[in-house]
Enzyme design. Structure first.
Site, PDB file in Angstrom:
ATOM      1  N   GLU A 267      39.003  44.549  45.377  1.00  0.00           N
ATOM      2  CA  GLU A 267      40.424  45.593  45.371  1.00  0.00           C
ATOM      3  C   GLU A 267      40.400  45.881  43.913  1.00  0.00           C
ATOM      4  O   GLU A 267      40.681  45.470  42.901  1.00  0.00           O
ATOM      5  CB  GLU A 267      41.724  44.661  45.754  1.00  0.00           C
ATOM      6  CG  GLU A 267      41.646  44.023  46.932  1.00  0.00           C
ATOM      7  CD  GLU A 267      42.008  45.060  48.089  1.00  0.00           C
ATOM      8  OE1 GLU A 267      41.736  44.612  49.384  1.00  0.00           O
ATOM      9  OE2 GLU A 267      42.566  46.039  47.835  1.00  0.00           O
ATOM     10  N   CYS A 301      48.821  48.223  41.719  1.00  0.00           N
ATOM     11  CA  CYS A 301      47.523  48.951  41.864  1.00  0.00           C
ATOM     12  C   CYS A 301      47.750  50.215  42.948  1.00  0.00           C
ATOM     13  O   CYS A 301      47.247  51.170  42.864  1.00  0.00           O
ATOM     14  CB  CYS A 301      46.377  47.839  42.543  1.00  0.00           C
ATOM     15  SG  CYS A 301      46.985  47.096  43.826  1.00  0.00           S
TER      16      CYS A 301
HETATM   17  P1  NAD Z   1      39.796  43.870  34.578  1.00  0.00           P
HETATM   18  O1  NAD Z   1      38.712  44.055  35.582  1.00  0.00           O
HETATM   19  O2  NAD Z   1      39.532  44.183  33.079  1.00  0.00           O
HETATM   20  O3  NAD Z   1      40.251  42.504  34.756  1.00  0.00           O
HETATM   21  C1  NAD Z   1      40.548  41.888  35.989  1.00  0.00           C
HETATM   22  C2  NAD Z   1      40.075  40.473  36.042  1.00  0.00           C
HETATM   23  O4  NAD Z   1      38.810  40.250  35.879  1.00  0.00           O
HETATM   24  C3  NAD Z   1      40.658  39.813  34.731  1.00  0.00           C
HETATM   25  O5  NAD Z   1      41.313  38.651  35.002  1.00  0.00           O
HETATM   26  C4  NAD Z   1      39.449  39.676  33.884  1.00  0.00           C
HETATM   27  O6  NAD Z   1      39.522  38.648  32.871  1.00  0.00           O
HETATM   28  C5  NAD Z   1      38.636  39.372  34.951  1.00  0.00           C
HETATM   29  N1  NAD Z   1      37.165  39.607  34.520  1.00  0.00           N
HETATM   30  C6  NAD Z   1      36.721  40.229  33.408  1.00  0.00           C
HETATM   31  N2  NAD Z   1      35.330  40.304  33.569  1.00  0.00           N
HETATM   32  C7  NAD Z   1      34.902  39.466  34.601  1.00  0.00           C
HETATM   33  C8  NAD Z   1      33.776  39.064  35.028  1.00  0.00           C
HETATM   34  N3  NAD Z   1      32.421  39.478  34.564  1.00  0.00           N
HETATM   35  N4  NAD Z   1      33.606  38.085  36.183  1.00  0.00           N
HETATM   36  C9  NAD Z   1      34.694  37.939  36.598  1.00  0.00           C
HETATM   37  N5  NAD Z   1      35.866  38.204  36.318  1.00  0.00           N
HETATM   38  C10 NAD Z   1      36.219  39.016  35.027  1.00  0.00           C
HETATM   39  O7  NAD Z   1      41.152  44.763  35.033  1.00  0.00           O
HETATM   40  P2  NAD Z   1      42.502  44.714  34.247  1.00  0.00           P
HETATM   41  O8  NAD Z   1      42.606  46.004  33.163  1.00  0.00           O
HETATM   42  O9  NAD Z   1      42.830  43.222  33.428  1.00  0.00           O
HETATM   43  O10 NAD Z   1      43.221  44.600  35.490  1.00  0.00           O
HETATM   44  C11 NAD Z   1      43.849  46.230  35.967  1.00  0.00           C
HETATM   45  C12 NAD Z   1      42.926  46.777  36.862  1.00  0.00           C
HETATM   46  O11 NAD Z   1      42.961  46.021  38.036  1.00  0.00           O
HETATM   47  C13 NAD Z   1      43.614  48.008  37.229  1.00  0.00           C
HETATM   48  O12 NAD Z   1      42.569  49.047  37.428  1.00  0.00           O
HETATM   49  C14 NAD Z   1      44.100  47.958  38.705  1.00  0.00           C
HETATM   50  O13 NAD Z   1      44.166  49.049  39.303  1.00  0.00           O
HETATM   51  C15 NAD Z   1      43.639  46.877  39.064  1.00  0.00           C
HETATM   52  N6  NAD Z   1      43.975  46.170  40.102  1.00  0.00           N
HETATM   53  C16 NAD Z   1      43.845  46.498  41.551  1.00  0.00           C
HETATM   54  C17 NAD Z   1      44.571  45.745  42.548  1.00  0.00           C
HETATM   55  C18 NAD Z   1      44.221  45.990  43.900  1.00  0.00           C
HETATM   56  O14 NAD Z   1      44.765  45.260  44.640  1.00  0.00           O
HETATM   57  N7  NAD Z   1      43.581  47.018  44.342  1.00  0.00           N
HETATM   58  C19 NAD Z   1      45.560  44.766  42.141  1.00  0.00           C
HETATM   59  C20 NAD Z   1      45.708  44.583  40.986  1.00  0.00           C
HETATM   60  C21 NAD Z   1      45.022  45.273  39.783  1.00  0.00           C
END
Ligand code: NAD
Length: 530
Positions: A267, A301
């Site tokens: 997501e 999101c």
């Molecule tokens: P991000 O992708 O940087 O991080 C998301 C999560 O993944 C964090 O907890 C991060 O620590 C972790 N992560 C980072 N590298 C990883 C790896 N290699 N393996 C596993 N986990 C890892 O995103 P962000 O900037 O922290 O969050 C915001 C983004 O998330 C926005 O783009 C938003 O749209 C999206 N989001 C989407 C939804 C949805 O349901 N579609 C919901 C919430 C947030």
């Protein structure tokens, strides 16, 4: 009213909004980490002050968490639907009963307004109730018309994958940590959850309630730590990977899962739009568009960053919308009564500030907001409305993930659909019209996983029986409904063949067998069997 989780400011005035250390110790005890593990310190976006130090799980700890989960899973999978249903129904009640503490934690960690934190409580309760009621029927074996009607009896069984790895983000620290685990557990899986560091306390409190509701030991493990190490270790070990976060990280999670040939759901981000048609109820559309854009300070999101307004209503809608945005009450308080809270971090504040600066430097106009508000909280940014945004500006196409929205005038429904689809993303949209039939027709042409007609985002999200997720760069797979639980299972086709084999038999030679089968296929087609 705040919960006992908040240290008493009368005893220690510097501790206002700090989490009671005894509570932190109890929550930390649920983390799979070595006794003297390194820690990371959570600070609250509401004050910028430290909240709690929590242990970091190393990749070895993650391996231990998976081993324990794997050991516990078969016993859990052998429980009845009634057993699992009881846990989720009890969890539903506990979430509602203990909401004050959960709301405090969500606000302290995410900085959002209390009303927006309450959406997370609602979401947990709705998901628990839904899957308690429906998981058994979603997972029930299904019968199919077999290869030879009557003679081949086919059934699909749904087996749990095993141990599901969940990586959840910071923006909905309660709901996104818990609600993806619920269907995984109801399908008989164990789960290893790695919540974002900025939502760890809240996620632990949610997990504690699941344990209190009767979830057995070992079935839901929590590990904490950085995404690149702890998160990646979870991605590398899950029998299924459920990831919520940015599109960039989602692609890397998908590559890791593909390498191991395990399936996954993602997501991801969005650049969602609201379309206000010329026949919209103006008051409802204004109120709905404001909610669509500024819930959780735009760090949702499915929140909107583009408002497309029909030419014939533009000059009435825009002043009303801008007026409503200017009237929003900003606050970082653990009380209801505020319309928007803080961003979660300095990084989020920097992104929003830069997107606004870039747009203004290239000729956009600010109609509302436009500035940071350190007087309200260290990471607060005003709800901001821009006009005249062009494709030269970063915020035209890139997700800001903050309280920044651009207005666009459109000539008709076709232009609105074209603009709504003019993005790499495809998560959510909202359409406002008095004519629901027209709204549904427009919705069907928008390439997003959910479309809300005459609602901002909550109607489609909370309609738990229907799927939710992203098209295009917004994701792979769906949560909610049948798809949201069957993804955590392996489908198995068990077909029993009766009386005759599917091969020459009963004295038929190969040539006559081929002839009989050819006649048979023609007959099946003519009677409409497929
Ligand atoms: P991000 O992708 O940087 O991080 C998301 C999560 O993944 C964090 O907890 C991060 O620590 C972790 N992560 C980072 N590298 C990883 C790896 N290699 N393996 C596993 N986990 C890892 O995103 P962000 O900037 O922290 O969050 C915001 C983004 O998330 C926005 O783009 C938003 O749209 C999206 N989001 C989407 C939804 C949805 O349901 N579609 C919901 C919430 C947030």
């Amino acid at each position: 009213m705040t919960s006992e989780i908040i240290a008493d400011p009368e005893l220690d005035p510097t501790a206002a909004y700090a989490v009671d250390p005894a509570r932190v110790r109890r929550l930390s005890a649920r983390v799979v980490a070595a006794p003297r593990a390194q820690t990371f310190t959570r600070t609250s976006p509401m004050t910028g002050a430290p909240l709690a130090a929590l242990p970091i799980s190393t990749p070895e700890d993650v391996a231990r968490a998976f081993a324990s989960a794997r050991a516990a899973q078969p016993r859990w999978a052998a429980t009845t639907h009634d057993d699992r249903r009881r846990v989720m129904r009890r969890f539903h009640d506990l979430v509602l009963e203990r909401q004050v503490e959960l709301l405090d934690l969500v606000q302290l960690e995410a900085g959002k307004a209390r009303l927006h934190a309450f959406e997370e409580v609602l979401d947990c309760a709705i998901a628990a109730r839904h899957y308690a009621a429906r998981a058994e029927s979603y997972l029930a074996p299904t019968r199919h018309l077999g290869a030879l009607p009557l003679l081949s009896q086919a059934r699909t069984l749904h087996h749990p994958k095993g141990v599901v790895g969940i990586v959840s983000p910071w923006n909905y620290p309660l709901s996104l940590a818990v609600t993806d685990a619920i269907p995984a557990l109801m399908a008989g899986n164990a789960v290893v959850l790695r919540p974002d560091e900025q939502g760890s306390l809240t996620a632990l409190a949610g997990v504690e309630l699941l344990r209190e509701a009767g979830l057995p030991d070992g079935v839901l493990q929590v590990v904490l730590g950085p995404g690149g190490s702890t998160g990646q270790a979870v991605v590398d070990a899950g029998d299924y990977v459920c990831f919520t976060g940015s599109t960039a990280t989602g692609r890397s999670v998908a590559r890791s899962a593909a390498e191991r040939l395990v399936s996954y759901s993602l997501e991801l981000g969005g650049k969602n739009s609201v379309y206000v048609a010329d026949d919209a109820d103006l008051d409802r559309a204004v109120e709905g568009a404001v909610r669509a854009c500024f819930s959780s300070a735009g760090q949702l999101c499915i929140s909107a960053e583009r408002v497309l307004v029909h030419d014939r209503i533009y000059d009435r809608f825009v002043p009303a919308f801008v007026g409503a945005v200017r009237a929003l009450r900003l606050g970082t308080s653990l009380e209801y009564g505020y319309d928007m809270g803080s961003l979660v971090s300095q990084a989020q504040l920097d992104t929003v500030t830069e997107h606004v600066r870039d747009a203004l430097a290239k000729g956009a106009r600010v109609l509302a907001g436009g500035s940071a508000r350190p007087d309200v909280g260290p990471f607060v940014f005003e709800p901001t409305v821009l006009d005249g945004v062009t494709s030269a500006m970063t915020c035209r196409d890139e997700e800001t993930f903050g309280p920044l929205v651009s207005l666009y005038r459109v000539a008709d429904d076709d232009a609105a659909v074209a603009l709504a689809n003019d993005t790499d993303y495809g998560l959510n949209a909202s359409v406002w019209t008095r004519d629901v039939r027209r709204g549904r027709a427009v919705a069907a042409r928008i390439r997003t996983g959910t479309v809300n007609v005459n609602e901002a985002y909550a109607a489609a999200w909370a309609s738990m029986g229907a799927p939710m997720g992203g098209m295009k760069d917004s994701g792979v797979g769906r949560r909610h409904g049948a798809e949201g639980i069957l993804k955590y299972t392996e489908s198995q086709n068990v077909t029993a063949q009766h009386v005759l084999p599917i091969a020459p038999s009963m004295g038929l030679d190969q040539r006559r067998y081929a002839k009989v089968m050819t006649l048979g296929l023609r007959a099946l087609k003519s009677v409409g069997l497929s």
